[in-house]
Structure formats: C-alpha cells, structure tokens
Design a protein around this motif. Structure first.
Motif, PDB file in Angstrom:
ATOM      1  N   LYS A   1       0.834  -1.207   0.000  1.00 32.31           N
ATOM      2  CA  LYS A   1       0.000   0.000   0.000  1.00 32.31           C
ATOM      3  C   LYS A   1       0.868   1.255   0.000  1.00 32.31           C
ATOM      4  O   LYS A   1       0.586   2.225  -0.701  1.00 32.31           O
ATOM      5  N   VAL A   2       1.947   1.232   0.824  1.00 30.54           N
ATOM      6  CA  VAL A   2       2.822   2.409   0.898  1.00 30.54           C
ATOM      7  C   VAL A   2       3.442   2.656  -0.472  1.00 30.54           C
ATOM      8  O   VAL A   2       3.483   3.797  -0.952  1.00 30.54           O
ATOM      9  N   ALA A   3       3.888   1.599  -1.132  1.00 32.32           N
ATOM     10  CA  ALA A   3       4.490   1.770  -2.452  1.00 32.32           C
ATOM     11  C   ALA A   3       3.443   2.259  -3.439  1.00 32.32           C
ATOM     12  O   ALA A   3       3.714   3.102  -4.297  1.00 32.32           O
ATOM     13  N   TYR A   4       2.196   1.773  -3.298  1.00 31.14           N
ATOM     14  CA  TYR A   4       1.126   2.147  -4.209  1.00 31.14           C
ATOM     15  C   TYR A   4       0.784   3.631  -4.072  1.00 31.14           C
ATOM     16  O   TYR A   4       0.491   4.302  -5.054  1.00 31.14           O
ATOM     17  N   GLU A   5       0.868   4.137  -2.827  1.00 26.94           N
ATOM     18  CA  GLU A   5       0.550   5.545  -2.592  1.00 26.94           C
ATOM     19  C   GLU A   5       1.594   6.468  -3.199  1.00 26.94           C
ATOM     20  O   GLU A   5       1.423   7.684  -3.189  1.00 26.94           O
ATOM     21  N   GLY A   6       2.731   5.945  -3.645  1.00 27.51           N
ATOM     22  CA  GLY A   6       3.732   6.771  -4.312  1.00 27.51           C
ATOM     23  C   GLY A   6       4.856   7.256  -3.423  1.00 27.51           C
ATOM     24  O   GLY A   6       5.673   8.063  -3.849  1.00 27.51           O
ATOM     25  N   TYR A   7       4.912   6.783  -2.192  1.00 32.05           N
ATOM     26  CA  TYR A   7       6.031   7.179  -1.333  1.00 32.05           C
ATOM     27  C   TYR A   7       7.318   6.591  -1.884  1.00 32.05           C
ATOM     28  O   TYR A   7       7.353   5.454  -2.364  1.00 32.05           O
ATOM     29  N   LEU A   8       8.417   7.348  -1.826  1.00 24.76           N
ATOM     30  CA  LEU A   8       9.709   6.835  -2.282  1.00 24.76           C
ATOM     31  C   LEU A   8      10.682   6.706  -1.125  1.00 24.76           C
ATOM     32  O   LEU A   8      11.468   5.758  -1.055  1.00 24.76           O
ATOM     33  N   ASN A   9      10.679   7.685  -0.197  1.00 21.71           N
ATOM     34  CA  ASN A   9      11.629   7.639   0.922  1.00 21.71           C
ATOM     35  C   ASN A   9      10.992   6.942   2.114  1.00 21.71           C
ATOM     36  O   ASN A   9      10.637   7.565   3.110  1.00 21.71           O
ATOM     37  N   TYR A  10      10.848   5.643   1.986  1.00 18.91           N
ATOM     38  CA  TYR A  10      10.296   4.887   3.105  1.00 18.91           C
ATOM     39  C   TYR A  10      11.096   3.609   3.224  1.00 18.91           C
ATOM     40  O   TYR A  10      11.877   3.255   2.332  1.00 18.91           O
ATOM     41  N   ASP A  11      10.920   2.943   4.319  1.00 21.06           N
ATOM     42  CA  ASP A  11      11.622   1.676   4.499  1.00 21.06           C
ATOM     43  C   ASP A  11      10.776   0.749   5.343  1.00 21.06           C
ATOM     44  O   ASP A  11       9.938   1.211   6.125  1.00 21.06           O
TER      45      ASP A  11
ATOM     46  N   ASP B   1      10.305  12.737   2.149  1.00 21.69           N
ATOM     47  CA  ASP B   1       9.485  12.320   1.020  1.00 21.69           C
ATOM     48  C   ASP B   1       8.554  13.458   0.619  1.00 21.69           C
ATOM     49  O   ASP B   1       8.047  14.186   1.458  1.00 21.69           O
ATOM     50  N   LYS B   2       8.299  13.560  -0.690  1.00 19.71           N
ATOM     51  CA  LYS B   2       7.551  14.743  -1.132  1.00 19.71           C
ATOM     52  C   LYS B   2       6.068  14.666  -0.745  1.00 19.71           C
ATOM     53  O   LYS B   2       5.396  15.678  -0.685  1.00 19.71           O
TER      54      LYS B   2
END
Lengths: 459, 339
Positions: free
Chosen positions: B25-35, B154-155
């Motif tokens: 879900k996090v990747a789907y929302e468009g976040y890039l700076n996450y882990d 993250d933007k």
C-alpha cells in the motif's frame, strides 16, 4: 501414518514465538555460567597448557624432541594439520552448500558449524608453522617484495596450501561475521548494561534491519555461499595435492582430491555432531537443534563414510590394476605391514562403525550417535596417520626404511591442539549467539507471509 | 520537543502478512523515501516494495575477474619476467600450476570486496548515530515486530496524514522519530581531542612495536637469523676429539676433487697484473653486472657501494667503493677480492 508431503516439515519444534527464540538463544550471553561450564573450560584449558608447554620445549630444545626421523620427516605436525583442516570443512558445507540447496534444517546449526570452521582452521594453521621449526619466520611463506628480487615458488603445492588455507580462513571469517551483523543489532537492542551495549553497537555497525538492506544482504549472502562452495572443495583438494603431486607410492594417486574432500566432510560432521550434542544439552536448545537435524547429519555421515570406504577399496584396485610394483607393495604394506594396526583401526572406525546408521533407531539415539561420531574422529585421524607414515617409512629404497614412533611431546602437542580448539569453542558459546537468531526466526513456523501474496485475508 | 527536526513517522505491525500488505500500500501511494524494518528477511518484500533487483552480483563479477587477472599477471611478472627460475624443467609460465592460486585470489577478492562495498559503500556503515537507533520502534523491529518508516524528506510527507494512513493499514503503534540535535551539530567526531588523541596513541604504539620487533627482537636469540647455532664450526674446537679440533684432518697429500689451485693466493698485486677481464663493456653486460651486484653484493655494500646497508655492524664493515684506491684497482684485483 498420514503425512502431508505437500507441507514442509517445520525445522523448529514446538512452534515457539519469535520472542522466545531470541530469549533462549541469547540467554547464555547474559547469564552467569554454571559450574559445568567452568569445569569444561578448566579441562580444555589444561589440555591447552599441556600443548603450550610441549611447544615451549620443542622451540627451546629443537624439533629433535619429536618422533620425526629421516624417512618420516612429516610425522605428527602434518597429520594434525590435515586432520584439523578437514574438521573445518563441515562448517562451510553446512553454511554454504546446504544454503545453496535450500536445506532449512541447517539454520539451527550453521552458525556454530561456521565458528568451528574458523577455530579448526586456526588450529590447523599452527601446525605447518610448528613444523618449520622457526614459526616466527612464517612471513616468508608469502610473496613479498625484497632486495634480492626473489619470489616464492608459485608452482609448488606447499605454496598453494598457504594461499588456500589463508583464503579459506578469511572467507570463512567474513561469512561468519556477515551472518552475525543482524544478530549483533538484535543483541544491541536487548542489551541492559552499558558495556554490552557499547560492544554490540560497535560490531553491529549500526544495522537497522531495513528491508532495503536485507535485499542486498541476502544477495551477498548467496554470492558468498556460491564462492565458499568451490572454495571449500578446493582447500582439501589442494591439501591432497601436497601428497598427490609427489611421486611417492601410496601418495601419487589421482583419487586423492575427491577422497580427501569426502573424508574432510565426514570427519567435520562427526566433530560438529559431537560438539552440538553437548551444546544443545547444556543450553537447552533441543527444540532448535532438533533430533531431525541430528538424524540428517547422521545420514550425511553414512554417505561420506561410504565414499571414504569406496576410496580405500579403489586405491587397492588401482594399485593392482596399474601393474606398478612399488605401488602394489605400498598398499600391501599399508594393510599388512608394520602399520597394519593403524590401518585396521581406520577401517573399523571409518567404514564399519557408520554402517550402524542404516538403522533409524540408531540414527535417532543420541548416545549411540555420539559414540559413532567419536569413532569417526579417531578413524579419520588414523587415516591421515596411515597415509603420511606408512608411505614415508617404506619408500623406494629399502636401506632407508625406518619405523616412526611419536614421542610424548608429539602427543602433548596433539592434546594441546584439542585444548586450543575446544577452549575457543567454549568461549564462543558463551560470548556470541551460537545459533543464528535472524535465520532461526525466519524459518520458524508462521514467520513468513502466506502464499497468497501477503494480502491480509484468511489463510 | 517540537523544535527538533522530524526524521520520520513509523508504524508497527504484528504479522508478516500485514507488513507485506502495508508495504504494497505504501508503495502504491507513491512514497519513495520509506523503508520496511523486519527482524529477518521477509519473503516477497522486494516485490511488495517495488525495489529494483540488487546489483551486488555485478560487484562480485567485476571484483572476481580482477582478482583472477591480478593474480595471473603478478605470477607472470615474478616467475617468468623478473626472476625466471627453472623449476623441474617446466616452462617459466606454466599455466596449469598457476590455476590454484589464481582461483584462491579470485575468491578472496570477490568475497571480501563485495562484502566491504556492501557494508561501507552501499549501506554507509558504520552508522551508529542514525536517528532510528535507540528508539522504541528499533527495539521492537529488532525483536519480533514489523515496522514501516516513512521519512520526512518524502515529497508526499505530511505528519498527520501519514499517521492516519499507517493506522488505517492496521498499525498497532505509531511513533514520531526526531533527529538528535547534538548529533546534527557535531559532524566530525574524528576531530574531537579524545578520539584524535586515541588515534595518535595507536599510531605511536604500532610504530614503536614494529620498530622494536624488526630491529631489536629479531636480532636477539633465538630469533637471531640463525646466528647462534649449537653446531661445530669447521675451524672450531671440541672436547669430543683428542686433538680438540672440530675437523678431522685429511690424509696427507689429499687434494679436493675438482680443485684447481689458484695461482695468485695472497698476491692481489700479481692478480691485478696478470688476470684479464674477458667480458666486454656493453650495456647488456653492465645490466647483468648490476643485477648480480644488487642480488649478491648489496646486502653488505648497499645499492650504491657505500657500505651503508641494513646489515651494517653485524659483519666486518666493507669499505666504500668510491675511494680513489678502489676505483683505480685493475679488474683482475677486484676479481681476486670477490673470489
């Protein structure tokens, strides 16, 4: 019996929670040692001191204190060297080759076996240095720039040994440390005292259990396993070249490399087996190092034992088939000459005793398998004794034949090597997690997402 | 609390299935700076996080190949080019015999190089002052929880929105992580007096220890390059024989096999007068002479003939070769001295 073969059997028994796995593995690190531990440590360190004293005498009075005589120049130091290098091979086999074959049962024993590899190679590396008589000049074994523009002989098997053993040590150590980093991080976050926290922080390098890191980490672990696999095969191959490249009857055989590797894995598994049985009892790891794991190790010992037995038979066949008289004499002399006692000890321990593992009852009986593993260790030591001594003591020239007898100092140094090895093993068991926390967690039941892509619906 | 710069917002999850779902879900929302932080590698995570495949394999390939080339080239230089030695009548560069060492060096360089580049270049370790360390979050994911960490840089980052997003995914605990202000200020810890003092101490200690080992300890018995040995010297004495000589006397009138009596024993002047140098003064001969001098003479005479060598003082000191006396000696006399 109704077994579902579509489901993988669990490698960790009793379905413990992740937290309790971590607790039981890190327990020996944060609790005071029992009197049993101190007793064991006293025993091994007194063996170590015996060895140190014997070595001190050897350096002070010279190597004349040993049994080495004119035809048998190699004697105990080289026998012990080959023996201990062989012991190390099981660790890399368990940690690298079984990893490549996706054998999950290795997780419980891999870390300990890797540690044993490192200690066995350290023990082994002492012997060539002892054998040269002036161990402080060992640096000359490595190629170094010097004013005489002289270099080592890169085409000599003895130099290959230097490279093989030192590479093996470094790579095993790196492999071991890479496996330890996540565990250091876990221990760091559990630590209560300031000192422990500092030490674990230092060695964890600031590991954050990040999945972006895990991805590369798993890739590197795979690469390391991929490199360690041919490496471990190469090490004992090169050790066997020390013999096979010489022209001495009984040594000059092409079967030596595979035969030595099989023997190394055989004796290494026996040593790991012996140590693990004690460790799982002392630290209550019966649910992590399960009886199933031990049984699988017994199967490997049965297989490699028969490979070794096949090699013994094939050596005789080739000696007869070659039509070479010195070769035929060397093998008849081995089995029925002055060293026949050693030869038949070897056959009994290495070929006959593992045959007990055909029976499932015996494969799962801890006491019997412990005894068989002890026999295998004894037998494999005698194998190296037979190879080194019987060929050297009676070579081409009957006028130079002589019987080799070890002295008390030789035996003291051998005992010392066992003391050195087991002292390190005991210290390791008390200071570092002997079972990989992260790997055992990852292979416990329910620790991986279900096969439906992880979306959180019912199983 | 609020004036500290925020690093990230984290959420904890209980089950591996939940964390895979959260990662997707996090990747789907468009976040890039996450882990995603997990106590062990969770299968299928790189797919859920949409990570590109690891590039570590290329490092191993390049490092391994360079190890192989380096080893072979080094062995060619040393055994076939710089100091060719005939060993067992084999060719100087005999490839099959060089394979074992080539293989070992390949493995050594590939494994060590890959691990070092992963830890120190890719992961930028050691990094013990990362804001995540010593947080409640870290202590949990180190043990048995699974965590999501969305960084402030993250933007799409908005503290409240991220918090409610994580809670909607089923996070049990949501925590805000802040930078440590002190850590941000003191960047160069290497320059603090305590640490640089420690470095200086280590440098002094290792230099002193190496100097002492190489120049003092190695010249003391029993390490003294075999200077003291329990053996009889040819001209020495012993109590074993009646005449106290360590040597047995040869039978009267015996001559050593192959011995050609040298005509100018004890007559350096006549040697200089009657012996002639058969070698011509060519570039090639001088080069051979230089090499022989460096190999056999330089240990005492040093490379420039001044007698300032490493072994100075351990043997009778050789005179400088630059005095007028030695320079004007004829070749025959030098030959007399050398032989």
């Amino acid at each position: 019996m109704d077994i579902d073969y579509a489901r993988e059997a669990s490698v960790i028994e009793g379905n413990p929670s992740l937290k309790s796995i971590e607790d039981s593995i890190s327990k020996p690190l944060s609790t005071k040692a029992s009197w049993k531990y101190w007793l064991a440590l006293m025993f091994t360190s007194s063996l170590l001191i015996t060895g140190v004293v014997c070595l001190g005498f050897s350096f002070y009075y010279g190597t004349g204190l040993w049994g080495n005589n004119n035809p048998v120049g190699w004697g105990f130091p080289i026998i012990n060297f080959v023996f201990w290098v062989g012991i190390g091979h099981a660790g890399t086999l368990i940690s690298a080759i079984l990893f490549l074959f996706r054998q999950k049962w290795r997780t419980g024993i891999a870390r300990f076996a890797e540690g044993m590899t490192i200690f066995a190679v350290m023990t082994a590396a002492m012997f060539p240095l002892i054998h040269v008589g002036r161990p402080w000049l060992g640096g000359y074994l490595f190629p170094y720039p010097n004013q005489h523009a002289l270099w080592v002989n890169f085409t000599s098997p003895l130099l290959w040994d230097v490279f093989a053993v030192s590479t093996y040590f470094i790579v095993s150590f790196v492999f071991w440390y890479v496996g330890l980093i996540p565990d250091f991080a876990t221990l760091r976050d559990r630590a209560v005292t300031k000192m422990r926290k500092f030490i674990y922080t230092l060695f964890s390098l600031g590991w954050r259990h990040s999945s972006r890191h895990w991805q590369n980490y798993e890739m590197v672990y795979l690469i390391l396993a991929g490199f360690a696999t041919p490496l471990v095969l190469s090490v004992h191959t090169i050790v066997s070249f020390d013999f096979a490249v010489a022209i001495l009857p009984g040594w000059h055989t092409t079967i030596f490399p595979p035969y030595f590797v099989a023997g190394a894995v055989f004796s290494g598994f026996a040593m790991v087996q012996n140590s693990l049985i004690i460790i799982r009892k002392v630290f209550n790891y019966e649910h992590i190092i399960t009886l199933d794991t031990l049984e699988k190790m017994n199967k490997i010992m049965l297989v490699t034992g028969m490979m070794v037995g096949y090699a013994y038979g094939m050596e005789f066949f080739i000696a007869w088939y070659s039509g070479s008289q010195p070769e035929q004499f060397a093998f008849m002399n081995r089995a029925f000459g002055p060293y026949m006692w050693a030869y038949w000890i070897m056959i009994t321990c290495n070929v006959v005793s593992p045959q007990l593992f055909w029976f499932k009852k015996i494969r799962r009986n801890v006491f019997v398998m412990f005894m068989v593993a002890v026999f295998v260790n004894v037998g494999m030591w005698f194998e190296r004794f037979v190879i080194v001594v019987s060929s050297l003591s009676r070579d081409f020239l009957p006028s130079s034949w002589a019987y080799y007898k070890p002295t008390l100092v030789d035996i003291g140094i051998l005992l010392g090597s066992f003391g050195f090895f087991f002292t390190l093993v005991l210290l390791f068991a008390k200071t570092l997690p002997v079972v990989s926390i992260a790997e055992v967690k990852s292979s416990a039941d329910g620790s991986q997402p279900t096969h439906h892509g992880g979306s959180s619906h019912d199983k | 609390m609020t004036n500290k710069p925020i690093y990230a917002v984290t959420g904890l999850f209980e089950k591996p299935d939940e964390i895979i779902n959260a990662a997707e879900k996090v990747a789907y929302e468009g976040y890039l700076n996450y882990d995603i932080h997990t106590p062990y590698p969770v299968h299928g995570m790189d797919k859920a996080m949409r990570l590109p495949p690891s590039t570590m394999g290329y490092f191993a390939l390049v490092l391994g190949l360079s190890g192989a080339v380096l080893a072979l080239f080094f062995m060619w230089i040393t055994t076939a080019y710089e100091y060719p030695l005939v060993i067992g009548g084999k060719p100087f560069f005999s490839l099959p015999a060089l394979i074992p060492i080539t293989f070992e060096v390949t493995v050594l360089l590939a494994t060590c190089g890959t691990v070092i580049s992963m830890l120190f270049i890719f992961f930028k370790m050691p990094n013990n002052s990362h804001p995540l360390h010593d947080t409640k979050f870290m202590k949990q994911v180190s043990s048995d929880k699974f965590g999501v960490c969305i960084e402030a840089k993250d933007k799409f980052f908005d503290k409240e929105k991220v918090k409610s997003f994580l809670l909607s995914l089923g996070a049990t605990e949501v925590e805000e992580i802040y930078f440590d202000v002190d850590d941000l200020k003191n960047k160069n810890k290497i320059l603090t007096p305590k640490f640089s003092g420690f470095l200086v101490f280590v440098i002094v200690l290792t230099s002193a220890a190496s100097y002492a080992t190489l120049n003092i300890v190695m010249y003391m018995p029993p390490f003294d390059w075999m200077m003291t040995q329990s053996r009889l010297n040819a001209q020495g004495t012993t109590d074993f024989y009646e005449n106290h000589s360590a040597m047995r006397e040869p039978v009267e009138g015996s001559i050593a096999r192959g011995f050609m009596p040298y005509a100018f024993i004890g007559q350096p002047d006549s040697a200089g007068k009657y012996l002639e140098n058969p070698l011509e003064m060519t570039e090639a001969n001088l080069a051979v002479g230089k090499k022989k001098f460096n190999t056999y003479c330089s240990p005492c005479h040093d490379y420039y003939g001044r007698g300032e060598s490493r072994l100075k003082g351990r043997f009778p000191n050789p005179p400088s070769l630059h005095t007028d006396k030695t320079r004007n000696w004829p070749d025959g006399r030098l030959y007399h001295i050398i032989t």
